[in-house]
Motif scaffolding. Sequence first.
Motif, PDB file in Angstrom:
ATOM      1  N   THR A  67      37.204  36.127  30.955  1.00  0.00           N
ATOM      2  CA  THR A  67      37.102  35.069  31.959  1.00  0.00           C
ATOM      3  C   THR A  67      38.414  34.919  32.713  1.00  0.00           C
ATOM      4  O   THR A  67      38.423  34.757  33.939  1.00  0.00           O
ATOM      5  CB  THR A  67      36.721  33.737  31.287  1.00  0.00           C
ATOM      6  OG1 THR A  67      35.524  33.932  30.525  1.00  0.00           O
ATOM      7  CG2 THR A  67      36.497  32.652  32.308  1.00  0.00           C
ATOM      8  N   ARG A  70      38.664  37.734  35.188  1.00  0.00           N
ATOM      9  CA  ARG A  70      37.827  37.501  36.365  1.00  0.00           C
ATOM     10  C   ARG A  70      38.459  36.464  37.288  1.00  0.00           C
ATOM     11  O   ARG A  70      38.399  36.594  38.511  1.00  0.00           O
ATOM     12  CB  ARG A  70      36.429  37.050  35.933  1.00  0.00           C
ATOM     13  CG  ARG A  70      35.581  38.184  35.380  1.00  0.00           C
ATOM     14  CD  ARG A  70      34.120  37.798  35.277  1.00  0.00           C
ATOM     15  NE  ARG A  70      33.890  36.556  34.542  1.00  0.00           N
ATOM     16  CZ  ARG A  70      33.605  36.475  33.248  1.00  0.00           C
ATOM     17  NH1 ARG A  70      33.514  37.576  32.528  1.00  0.00           N
ATOM     18  NH2 ARG A  70      33.407  35.305  32.678  1.00  0.00           N
ATOM     19  N   LEU A  71      39.066  35.438  36.706  1.00  0.00           N
ATOM     20  CA  LEU A  71      39.757  34.432  37.522  1.00  0.00           C
ATOM     21  C   LEU A  71      40.920  35.056  38.293  1.00  0.00           C
ATOM     22  O   LEU A  71      41.135  34.742  39.471  1.00  0.00           O
ATOM     23  CB  LEU A  71      40.277  33.292  36.642  1.00  0.00           C
ATOM     24  CG  LEU A  71      39.245  32.276  36.182  1.00  0.00           C
ATOM     25  CD1 LEU A  71      39.863  31.367  35.137  1.00  0.00           C
ATOM     26  CD2 LEU A  71      38.729  31.469  37.339  1.00  0.00           C
ATOM     27  N   GLU A  72      41.672  35.934  37.638  1.00  0.00           N
ATOM     28  CA  GLU A  72      42.788  36.603  38.315  1.00  0.00           C
ATOM     29  C   GLU A  72      42.288  37.451  39.479  1.00  0.00           C
ATOM     30  O   GLU A  72      42.878  37.436  40.569  1.00  0.00           O
ATOM     31  CB  GLU A  72      43.550  37.486  37.330  1.00  0.00           C
ATOM     32  CG  GLU A  72      44.368  36.722  36.316  1.00  0.00           C
ATOM     33  CD  GLU A  72      44.990  37.628  35.271  1.00  0.00           C
ATOM     34  OE1 GLU A  72      44.751  38.857  35.310  1.00  0.00           O
ATOM     35  OE2 GLU A  72      45.710  37.106  34.406  1.00  0.00           O
ATOM     36  N   LEU A  73      41.200  38.179  39.255  1.00  0.00           N
ATOM     37  CA  LEU A  73      40.644  39.009  40.332  1.00  0.00           C
ATOM     38  C   LEU A  73      40.160  38.157  41.496  1.00  0.00           C
ATOM     39  O   LEU A  73      40.394  38.491  42.669  1.00  0.00           O
ATOM     40  CB  LEU A  73      39.488  39.867  39.794  1.00  0.00           C
ATOM     41  CG  LEU A  73      39.871  40.977  38.825  1.00  0.00           C
ATOM     42  CD1 LEU A  73      38.624  41.679  38.301  1.00  0.00           C
ATOM     43  CD2 LEU A  73      40.802  41.972  39.480  1.00  0.00           C
ATOM     44  N   THR A  74      39.514  37.048  41.206  1.00  0.00           N
ATOM     45  CA  THR A  74      39.029  36.160  42.254  1.00  0.00           C
ATOM     46  C   THR A  74      40.184  35.544  43.027  1.00  0.00           C
ATOM     47  O   THR A  74      40.136  35.443  44.262  1.00  0.00           O
ATOM     48  CB  THR A  74      38.146  35.059  41.638  1.00  0.00           C
ATOM     49  OG1 THR A  74      37.097  35.667  40.895  1.00  0.00           O
ATOM     50  CG2 THR A  74      37.560  34.168  42.710  1.00  0.00           C
ATOM     51  N   MET A  75      41.247  35.164  42.320  1.00  0.00           N
ATOM     52  CA  MET A  75      42.406  34.588  43.000  1.00  0.00           C
ATOM     53  C   MET A  75      43.075  35.625  43.902  1.00  0.00           C
ATOM     54  O   MET A  75      43.550  35.304  44.998  1.00  0.00           O
ATOM     55  CB  MET A  75      43.394  34.035  41.972  1.00  0.00           C
ATOM     56  CG  MET A  75      42.890  32.772  41.295  1.00  0.00           C
ATOM     57  SD  MET A  75      43.954  32.183  39.971  1.00  0.00           S
ATOM     58  CE  MET A  75      45.432  31.816  40.829  1.00  0.00           C
ATOM     59  N   GLU A  76      43.120  36.867  43.450  1.00  0.00           N
ATOM     60  CA  GLU A  76      43.703  37.938  44.273  1.00  0.00           C
ATOM     61  C   GLU A  76      42.860  38.147  45.525  1.00  0.00           C
ATOM     62  O   GLU A  76      43.394  38.347  46.624  1.00  0.00           O
ATOM     63  CB  GLU A  76      43.790  39.227  43.457  1.00  0.00           C
ATOM     64  CG  GLU A  76      44.550  40.325  44.141  1.00  0.00           C
ATOM     65  CD  GLU A  76      46.014  39.979  44.355  1.00  0.00           C
ATOM     66  OE1 GLU A  76      46.562  40.410  45.394  1.00  0.00           O
ATOM     67  OE2 GLU A  76      46.601  39.287  43.510  1.00  0.00           O
ATOM     68  N   LYS A  77      41.550  38.081  45.369  1.00  0.00           N
ATOM     69  CA  LYS A  77      40.654  38.239  46.514  1.00  0.00           C
ATOM     70  C   LYS A  77      40.852  37.097  47.518  1.00  0.00           C
ATOM     71  O   LYS A  77      40.913  37.316  48.718  1.00  0.00           O
ATOM     72  CB  LYS A  77      39.198  38.255  46.034  1.00  0.00           C
ATOM     73  CG  LYS A  77      38.213  38.735  47.071  1.00  0.00           C
ATOM     74  CD  LYS A  77      36.778  38.679  46.542  1.00  0.00           C
ATOM     75  CE  LYS A  77      36.587  39.687  45.435  1.00  0.00           C
ATOM     76  NZ  LYS A  77      35.165  39.725  44.972  1.00  0.00           N
ATOM     77  N   ILE A  78      41.008  35.885  46.996  1.00  0.00           N
ATOM     78  CA  ILE A  78      41.251  34.729  47.871  1.00  0.00           C
ATOM     79  C   ILE A  78      42.590  34.872  48.575  1.00  0.00           C
ATOM     80  O   ILE A  78      42.716  34.565  49.765  1.00  0.00           O
ATOM     81  CB  ILE A  78      41.186  33.416  47.056  1.00  0.00           C
ATOM     82  CG1 ILE A  78      39.751  33.143  46.622  1.00  0.00           C
ATOM     83  CG2 ILE A  78      41.735  32.243  47.845  1.00  0.00           C
ATOM     84  CD1 ILE A  78      39.611  32.001  45.646  1.00  0.00           C
ATOM     85  N   SER A  79      43.600  35.362  47.857  1.00  0.00           N
ATOM     86  CA  SER A  79      44.915  35.561  48.457  1.00  0.00           C
ATOM     87  C   SER A  79      44.837  36.567  49.607  1.00  0.00           C
ATOM     88  O   SER A  79      45.451  36.377  50.661  1.00  0.00           O
ATOM     89  CB  SER A  79      45.897  36.042  47.384  1.00  0.00           C
ATOM     90  OG  SER A  79      47.140  36.349  47.959  1.00  0.00           O
ATOM     91  N   ARG A  81      42.215  37.179  51.438  1.00  0.00           N
ATOM     92  CA  ARG A  81      41.521  36.529  52.550  1.00  0.00           C
ATOM     93  C   ARG A  81      42.454  35.588  53.299  1.00  0.00           C
ATOM     94  O   ARG A  81      42.368  35.468  54.524  1.00  0.00           O
ATOM     95  CB  ARG A  81      40.303  35.773  52.037  1.00  0.00           C
ATOM     96  CG  ARG A  81      39.175  36.688  51.627  1.00  0.00           C
ATOM     97  CD  ARG A  81      37.989  35.916  51.143  1.00  0.00           C
ATOM     98  NE  ARG A  81      36.953  36.828  50.668  1.00  0.00           N
ATOM     99  CZ  ARG A  81      35.882  36.437  50.019  1.00  0.00           C
ATOM    100  NH1 ARG A  81      35.703  35.150  49.753  1.00  0.00           N
ATOM    101  NH2 ARG A  81      34.992  37.307  49.621  1.00  0.00           N
TER     102      ARG A  81
END
Length: 109
Positions: A67, A70-79, A81
């Motif tokens: 988990t 997955r949070l790290e990957l999502t934060m990287e994706k948001i960064s 964007r």
Amino acid sequence: MTPAEISQYLGLALAVIALLGHAKGYFSSGEKDLTSRTEKVESKLVEHDRRIQAVEAELKHIPDRDTAHRLELTMEKISGRLDTLDERLKPIAATNARLQEFLLEQATK
């Protein structure tokens, strides 16, 4: 057997019984101390068990390794964007700066 002999044997039996009673008291005094120490240890054990149960209950709510990944990957994706959005906003910021300069020139005239 005469009553004098019986009383001697009876006195001897009572003395042996009294000695055994004192010996039992002497040897069981350590047992009382051990019993009190055991009760203290049991109460501590119950307290520690409750604390461990509380910690285990809290650990169930903490995210696991997958988990967190997955949070790290999502934060990287948001960064990423946000970086893209920043690039998109640069022309608007430049237009805004030119418009402000134009308005300041018009206000001084």
